[in-house]
Scaffold this motif. Structure first.
Motif, short mmCIF file in Angstrom:
data_model
loop_
_atom_site.label_atom_id
_atom_site.label_comp_id
_atom_site.label_asym_id
_atom_site.label_seq_id
_atom_site.Cartn_x
_atom_site.Cartn_y
_atom_site.Cartn_z
N PRO A 9 0.83 -1.19 0.00
CA PRO A 9 0.00 0.00 0.00
C PRO A 9 0.86 1.24 0.00
N ASP A 12 1.57 7.11 1.65
CA ASP A 12 0.74 8.25 2.05
C ASP A 12 -0.56 7.81 2.72
N ARG A 13 -0.78 6.51 2.84
CA ARG A 13 -1.93 6.00 3.59
C ARG A 13 -1.50 5.41 4.93
N SER A 39 2.51 9.88 7.06
CA SER A 39 1.61 10.99 6.74
C SER A 39 0.55 11.25 7.79
N PRO A 68 -6.14 10.74 11.44
CA PRO A 68 -7.26 9.83 11.19
C PRO A 68 -8.24 9.75 12.34
N GLU A 242 -10.16 -3.50 1.17
CA GLU A 242 -10.07 -2.70 -0.06
C GLU A 242 -11.08 -3.18 -1.10
N ASP A 247 -10.71 2.94 1.33
CA ASP A 247 -9.53 3.59 0.75
C ASP A 247 -8.91 4.58 1.75
N GLY A 248 -9.13 4.29 3.05
CA GLY A 248 -8.64 5.18 4.08
C GLY A 248 -7.27 4.78 4.60
N TRP A 249 -6.99 5.16 5.82
CA TRP A 249 -5.67 4.97 6.42
C TRP A 249 -5.44 3.53 6.86
N ASN A 250 -4.19 3.10 6.74
CA ASN A 250 -3.73 1.86 7.36
C ASN A 250 -3.00 2.28 8.64
N GLU A 251 -3.65 2.05 9.79
CA GLU A 251 -3.17 2.60 11.05
C GLU A 251 -2.44 1.53 11.87
#
Length: 278
Positions: A9, A12-13, A39, A68, A242, A247-251
């Motif tokens: 991924p 930037d995520r 990010s 986030p 996905e 399509d958001g953040w991978n935290e």
């Protein structure tokens, strides 16, 4: 795990929770994350104790970080009506904080009271969240219910499956309410893929948290592993979320006495490397 450029991924995520590098204060963590190419930063309330919301926001903006989530609200369960109302009021203040530091959502760990029937407690949770929906809408802060692994059902969370969280979301039926999927808490669930698919269809798939489940696990709270050091199919679950439209953040959220005792910059470097691999 082997690195796969087409599967990895985008950086930037990538977001990291402040609890992951707990020895760092907020300002140092923000500077270090940004300098390392991270990010996003999800902010734990413990990390901003003693700071004004304006100072928190300035610190994050100066580092160029997006937020986030504010972590964590909730804890709605108590036998006392007065205490439950007090906790709702506390969550209202957390929603205000989230808005003031530009956090996209407030993550809810819903709580549990030992000895009370779980169905009754889920009713308390539903009532508590319903009381917050107007605040969430007026401040444009989403509320994300985070199911916790069943080992926490007695005293930390009466919501242990995505199914439980979905039932509450469907009952309240508001665009500001959804689910945070943490692989540490959900990887075991045989209905995980179908529940993720449903969350995507219902637009309630709000957050995706990653770490790993060590084998053997030495401590059920503070022994989470770096991605790739355990048994969770992180890449497979990422494909599920996905495919469901997330399509958001991978935290990255890791509680680990072992990793907190390490040099935190090296730990952060390892997180970034594993993120690319896993």
């Amino acid at each position: 795990m082997q690195s796969d450029a087409m599967e990895s991924p985008a950086r930037d995520r990538l977001a990291v929770h402040t609890i992951t590098t707990k020895p760092w204060g907020l300002a140092e963590a923000a500077d270090r994350y940004a300098a390392s190419g991270v990010s996003g930063m999800s902010v734990w309330v413990e990390a901003i104790e003693g700071m004004t919301n304006a100072d928190v926001r300035s610190t994050l903006q100066n580092a160029g970080l997006q937020v986030p989530a504010l972590v964590r609200g909730g804890f709605f369960c108590d036998r006392s009506d007065e205490e439950r109302e007090r906790r709702i009021d506390h969550n209202r203040r957390l929603i205000e904080t989230a808005a003031e530091i530009s956090a996209e959502m407030l993550v809810l760990v819903v709580g549990a009271t030992p000895g009370e029937p779980l169905d009754r407690q889920r009713g308390w949770v539903r009532d508590g969240i319903e009381a917050l929906i107007t605040d969430a809408n007026s401040h444009n802060v989403r509320l994300a219910i985070e199911p916790l692994h069943p080992m926490y059902a007695a005293d930390k969370s009466c919501v242990n499956r995505m199914w439980d969280a979905r039932e509450i979301c469907e009952s309240i039926n508001d665009r500001m309410l959804g689910i945070a999927v943490d692989v540490y808490h959900t990887w075991w669930d045989p209905e995980l893929e179908s529940e993720i698919r449903l969350a995507g269809t219902q637009n309630t798939l709000f957050a995706f948290h990653i770490c790993d489940w060590r084998v053997p696990t030495r401590d059920f709270l503070n022994d989470r592993g770096l991605m790739g050091d355990g048994c969770i199919d992180i890449r497979g679950i990422r494909r599920m979320v996905e495919s469901a439209g997330f399509d958001g953040w991978n935290e990255v959220e890791i509680f680990s006495d072992e990793h907190w005792a390490r040099d935190q910059q090296q730990f952060l470097n390892d997180i970034i490397e594993r993120y690319a691999d896993c």
